[in-house]
Design a protein around this motif. Structure first.
Motif, PDB file in Angstrom:
ATOM      1  N   THR A   1     -51.521 -51.601 116.912  1.00 53.65           N
ATOM      2  CA  THR A   1     -52.772 -50.907 117.177  1.00 53.65           C
ATOM      3  C   THR A   1     -53.460 -50.674 115.827  1.00 53.65           C
ATOM      4  N   SER A   2     -54.073 -49.524 115.582  1.00 55.91           N
ATOM      5  CA  SER A   2     -54.794 -49.315 114.321  1.00 55.91           C
ATOM      6  C   SER A   2     -55.213 -47.863 114.173  1.00 55.91           C
TER       7      SER A   2
ATOM      8  N   GLU B   1     -45.755 -53.572 103.488  1.00 56.29           N
ATOM      9  CA  GLU B   1     -45.505 -52.147 103.684  1.00 56.29           C
ATOM     10  C   GLU B   1     -45.458 -51.778 105.168  1.00 56.29           C
ATOM     11  N   LEU B   2     -45.960 -52.656 106.030  1.00 59.61           N
ATOM     12  CA  LEU B   2     -45.888 -52.445 107.477  1.00 59.61           C
ATOM     13  C   LEU B   2     -44.564 -52.907 108.061  1.00 59.61           C
TER      14      LEU B   2
ATOM     15  N   PRO C   1     -51.574 -49.542 111.793  1.00 58.90           N
ATOM     16  CA  PRO C   1     -51.875 -49.692 110.361  1.00 58.90           C
ATOM     17  C   PRO C   1     -53.181 -48.999 109.989  1.00 58.90           C
ATOM     18  N   GLY C   2     -53.249 -48.590 108.736  1.00 60.70           N
ATOM     19  CA  GLY C   2     -54.505 -48.154 108.146  1.00 60.70           C
ATOM     20  C   GLY C   2     -55.177 -49.348 107.496  1.00 60.70           C
TER      21      GLY C   2
ATOM     22  N   THR D   1     -46.327 -44.225 118.644  1.00 63.83           N
ATOM     23  CA  THR D   1     -47.230 -44.963 117.767  1.00 63.83           C
ATOM     24  C   THR D   1     -46.947 -44.506 116.349  1.00 63.83           C
ATOM     25  N   LEU D   2     -46.365 -45.386 115.569  1.00 60.42           N
ATOM     26  CA  LEU D   2     -45.958 -45.061 114.204  1.00 60.42           C
ATOM     27  C   LEU D   2     -47.100 -45.408 113.263  1.00 60.42           C
ATOM     28  N   ASN D   3     -47.667 -44.390 112.630  1.00 56.43           N
ATOM     29  CA  ASN D   3     -48.824 -44.590 111.755  1.00 56.43           C
ATOM     30  C   ASN D   3     -48.386 -44.959 110.346  1.00 56.43           C
TER      31      ASN D   3
END
Length: 299
Positions: free
Chosen positions: A190-191, A269-270, A234-235, A289-291
């Motif tokens: 997701t995002s 890093e993801l 991800p950011g 959901t892991l940010n």
């Protein structure tokens, strides 16, 4: 490694370099091979510990960026990988396949456009056939095109973005359930855009919010069958997505610098987040959901 080197390695502000990308553009879908500066997908930095030994994974959008980093990490952890990507991305896909094979694991190349319903189901069938089964699925393929004004957002762009970003996840997951048994995992990308949508990415952000809801709903539905579903958000991560119309060119030099860490993230890093959610270590984690976003606050 000296004590200073250890501290540098652990400091998230400087572990990866702050980048100031020049204005640049590529036609969709974009290639890692032509990105300036290049990305860190883990070829030289990711070290595996056998956490996914014997797993058979299908990863969509696996040729570049986050998908490539996840594929490399999974291979280093002991998994065989089926890589889906667009045919135009073959150069990147072959590079990632080479890295996987150098780790002693199998790489199956499955070029296909997931906007097509039949392609989604064919990719799953071929992945399971070539790998001798399937027990891990990473739905990562995505389309992102910056459109500043809603009046300029075409019906075709809206529809194709939804087809690739969320409808394909439904189709691939549905087809994969024929092969996924107890102990299998699904991780969807997701995002941060699902929580903090940029004005020029309303269509993309809408699909990412839908992925969050789909992931949480499927996690509850599939839990009794022993199949875990989670997501990673991800950011701002430096990938070819950003230069193939994903961001305004004028915004590229400042990309990611507004995060608390002050820099954009690198694809590698993801990878640990996907590894964790696929490994038995996360056996009690479902619908999460892991940010991974450099410190940007999210709900």
């Amino acid at each position: 490694m000296t004590e200073h080197d250890q501290l540098t390695f652990c400091n998230p502000v400087i572990r990866f370099p702050e980048i100031t990308p020049p204005r640049q553009s590529q036609p969709e879908p974009g290639l890692d091979a032509e990105l300036i500066p290049g990305t860190d997908r883990g070829e030289h930095s990711y070290r595996g510990t056998g956490r996914l030994e014997g797993r058979r994974a299908l990863i969509t959008g696996a040729d570049s960026g986050i998908g490539a980093a996840v594929a490399i990490a999974f291979a280093r952890e002991g998994a065989d990988i089926a890589l889906n990507y667009l045919p135009e991305e073959n150069e990147d896909a072959e590079h990632v396949a080479g890295v996987i094979e150098s780790a002693g694991r199998r790489a199956v190349l499955l070029p296909a456009d997931l906007a097509d319903a039949d392609a989604c189901r064919r990719v799953v069938s071929e992945a399971a056939s070539e790998l001798g089964g399937l027990d891990a699925l990473v739905n990562n393929a995505g389309k992102q095109v910056s459109v500043p004004r809603l009046e300029d957002l075409s019906d075709e762009e809206w529809t194709t973005t939804f087809d690739v970003n969320i409808t394909a996840i439904f189709r691939i997951t549905q087809a994969a359930l024929e092969h996924l048994g107890p102990g299998s995992t699904i991780v969807n990308t997701t995002s941060v855009q699902a929580y903090e949508p940029s004005p020029h990415l309303v269509h993309y952000a809408s699909t990412k919010a839908a992925i969050n809801a789909f992931s949480k709903g499927m996690a509850q539905q599939l839990a009794p069958r022993g199949i875990r579903v989670n997501a990673v958000a991800p950011g701002p991560i430096w990938t070819p997505l950003q230069v193939s119309a994903g961001q305004p060119q004028d915004a590229l030099p400042e990309f990611g610098k507004s995060t608390p860490l002050g820099r954009a993230g690198q694809p590698t890093e993801l990878a640990p987040a996907f590894v964790f959610l696929t490994s038995p270590e996360s056996s009690y984690v479902l619908g999460e959901t892991l940010n991974v976003n450099g410190g940007m606050p999210t709900p």
